[in-house]
Motif scaffolding. Sequence first.
Motif, PDB file in Angstrom:
ATOM      1  N   GLU A   1       0.832  -1.199   0.000  1.00  0.00           N
ATOM      2  CA  GLU A   1       0.000   0.000   0.000  1.00  0.00           C
ATOM      3  C   GLU A   1       0.864   1.245   0.000  1.00  0.00           C
ATOM      4  O   GLU A   1       2.028   1.226   0.420  1.00  0.00           O
ATOM      5  N   LYS A   2       0.273   2.338  -0.464  1.00  0.00           N
ATOM      6  CA  LYS A   2       0.986   3.607  -0.488  1.00  0.00           C
ATOM      7  C   LYS A   2       1.324   4.037   0.933  1.00  0.00           C
ATOM      8  O   LYS A   2       0.499   3.926   1.834  1.00  0.00           O
ATOM      9  N   ASN A   3       2.515   4.522   1.118  1.00  0.00           N
ATOM     10  CA  ASN A   3       2.961   4.965   2.434  1.00  0.00           C
ATOM     11  C   ASN A   3       2.454   6.379   2.714  1.00  0.00           C
ATOM     12  O   ASN A   3       2.704   7.302   1.943  1.00  0.00           O
ATOM     13  N   ARG A   4       1.729   6.531   3.786  1.00  0.00           N
ATOM     14  CA  ARG A   4       1.211   7.837   4.191  1.00  0.00           C
ATOM     15  C   ARG A   4       1.583   8.085   5.645  1.00  0.00           C
ATOM     16  O   ARG A   4       1.724   7.144   6.423  1.00  0.00           O
ATOM     17  N   ARG A   5       1.697   9.348   5.993  1.00  0.00           N
ATOM     18  CA  ARG A   5       2.091   9.671   7.367  1.00  0.00           C
ATOM     19  C   ARG A   5       1.081   9.150   8.381  1.00  0.00           C
ATOM     20  O   ARG A   5       1.443   8.658   9.442  1.00  0.00           O
ATOM     21  N   ARG A   6      -0.199   9.274   8.061  1.00  0.00           N
ATOM     22  CA  ARG A   6      -1.234   8.825   8.991  1.00  0.00           C
ATOM     23  C   ARG A   6      -1.488   7.324   8.898  1.00  0.00           C
ATOM     24  O   ARG A   6      -2.079   6.742   9.807  1.00  0.00           O
ATOM     25  N   LYS A   7      -1.051   6.725   7.799  1.00  0.00           N
ATOM     26  CA  LYS A   7      -1.251   5.295   7.612  1.00  0.00           C
ATOM     27  C   LYS A   7      -0.027   4.721   6.904  1.00  0.00           C
ATOM     28  O   LYS A   7       0.031   4.664   5.690  1.00  0.00           O
ATOM     29  N   PRO A   8       0.975   4.311   7.665  1.00  0.00           N
ATOM     30  CA  PRO A   8       2.207   3.801   7.061  1.00  0.00           C
ATOM     31  C   PRO A   8       1.937   2.630   6.118  1.00  0.00           C
ATOM     32  O   PRO A   8       1.097   1.773   6.400  1.00  0.00           O
ATOM     33  N   GLY A   9       2.661   2.623   4.997  1.00  0.00           N
ATOM     34  CA  GLY A   9       2.523   1.559   4.015  1.00  0.00           C
ATOM     35  C   GLY A   9       3.871   1.099   3.516  1.00  0.00           C
ATOM     36  O   GLY A   9       4.832   1.029   4.280  1.00  0.00           O
ATOM     37  N   HIS A  10       3.935   0.807   2.205  1.00  0.00           N
ATOM     38  CA  HIS A  10       5.137   0.184   1.656  1.00  0.00           C
ATOM     39  C   HIS A  10       5.662   0.881   0.401  1.00  0.00           C
ATOM     40  O   HIS A  10       6.781   0.595  -0.025  1.00  0.00           O
ATOM     41  N   ILE A  11       4.871   1.765  -0.218  1.00  0.00           N
ATOM     42  CA  ILE A  11       5.230   2.371  -1.498  1.00  0.00           C
ATOM     43  C   ILE A  11       5.343   3.885  -1.319  1.00  0.00           C
ATOM     44  O   ILE A  11       4.381   4.538  -0.903  1.00  0.00           O
ATOM     45  N   THR A  12       6.506   4.439  -1.640  1.00  0.00           N
ATOM     46  CA  THR A  12       6.740   5.879  -1.551  1.00  0.00           C
ATOM     47  C   THR A  12       7.165   6.364  -2.930  1.00  0.00           C
ATOM     48  O   THR A  12       8.087   5.781  -3.526  1.00  0.00           O
ATOM     49  N   THR A  13       6.515   7.399  -3.460  1.00  0.00           N
ATOM     50  CA  THR A  13       6.712   7.767  -4.857  1.00  0.00           C
ATOM     51  C   THR A  13       7.093   9.229  -5.023  1.00  0.00           C
ATOM     52  O   THR A  13       6.766  10.081  -4.202  1.00  0.00           O
ATOM     53  N   GLU A  14       7.756   9.493  -6.156  1.00  0.00           N
ATOM     54  CA  GLU A  14       8.085  10.860  -6.570  1.00  0.00           C
ATOM     55  C   GLU A  14       8.122  10.875  -8.095  1.00  0.00           C
ATOM     56  O   GLU A  14       8.948  10.193  -8.705  1.00  0.00           O
ATOM     57  N   ASN A  15       7.212  11.630  -8.702  1.00  0.00           N
ATOM     58  CA  ASN A  15       7.259  11.814 -10.157  1.00  0.00           C
ATOM     59  C   ASN A  15       8.322  12.847 -10.496  1.00  0.00           C
ATOM     60  O   ASN A  15       8.500  13.828  -9.787  1.00  0.00           O
ATOM     61  N   TYR A  16       9.007  12.618 -11.625  1.00  0.00           N
ATOM     62  CA  TYR A  16      10.163  13.477 -11.925  1.00  0.00           C
ATOM     63  C   TYR A  16       9.894  14.473 -13.029  1.00  0.00           C
ATOM     64  O   TYR A  16      10.829  15.044 -13.566  1.00  0.00           O
ATOM     65  N   TRP A  17       8.628  14.635 -13.394  1.00  0.00           N
ATOM     66  CA  TRP A  17       8.240  15.771 -14.244  1.00  0.00           C
ATOM     67  C   TRP A  17       6.748  15.919 -14.206  1.00  0.00           C
ATOM     68  O   TRP A  17       6.056  15.119 -13.626  1.00  0.00           O
TER      69      TRP A  17
END
Length: 246
Positions: free
Chosen positions: A230-246
């Motif tokens: 699952e996506k990692n969120r501050r209020r709900k820790p998960g496993h996927i952290t993302t950053e788009n580069y454009w």
Amino acid sequence: MGWVTGTVQECKQWTDRLFSLRVEADVEPFKAGQFNRLRLEIDGEPVARPYSYVNAPDETPLDFYLITVPEGPLSNRLVQLEPGDTVELMPRATGFFTLDELPDSRDLWLLSTGTALGPFLSMLKTDTPWERFENIRLIHAVRKADELTYQDTIRQFQERAPKQFQYIPFVSREPCPGGLEGRVPAAIAEGRLEHHAGLKIAPEHSQVMLCGNPAMVKDTSAILRERGLEKNRRRKPGHITTENYW
């Protein structure tokens, strides 16, 4: 917030489009994975774009990994800078694509495309990932083999921890000995990446950071969610952290 003036130390050309701009500037401390903004005056107007640090927070000069964009006013001017030229930067970095945003886990996967390799190199130059994760896999996907840059830096990581760290290049448009072909999402779906890495990606023991081409980030995230990550969120820790580069 104002701007500070930096002095170019080096403009290293990797390929006809890829280059690294190394700058001395009095900026505030930052976290590995964060970005700054570079600015030049072009045709009488200030033009600025965000670029991630490649250097570690305690390392100088500041290092930015860039690609020239067709008709891109800033990148095509930055690549022409020479030692002694000046460029403006923000005094303070920003961004939350940092290791302290990740929950603890056994394995750390760093998946990048193109110049999005930069923030991962910054992270790996610090002690944090080596102390927090048992296994680290760095994936760098490019079109051609000559775009597999910063090899001396990556070799230092391999020498530092040969059992803990593995570098896996992807090249989509030509053969690459020791690397994988095709796109990262397909290699995960087909099991080729995990077979090559000798590790499984699973929610029980994996943290995955994705940085780069939005299509890669989106498609890879979708495949990982099918596996229960699952996506990692501050209020709900998960496993996927993302950053788009454009």
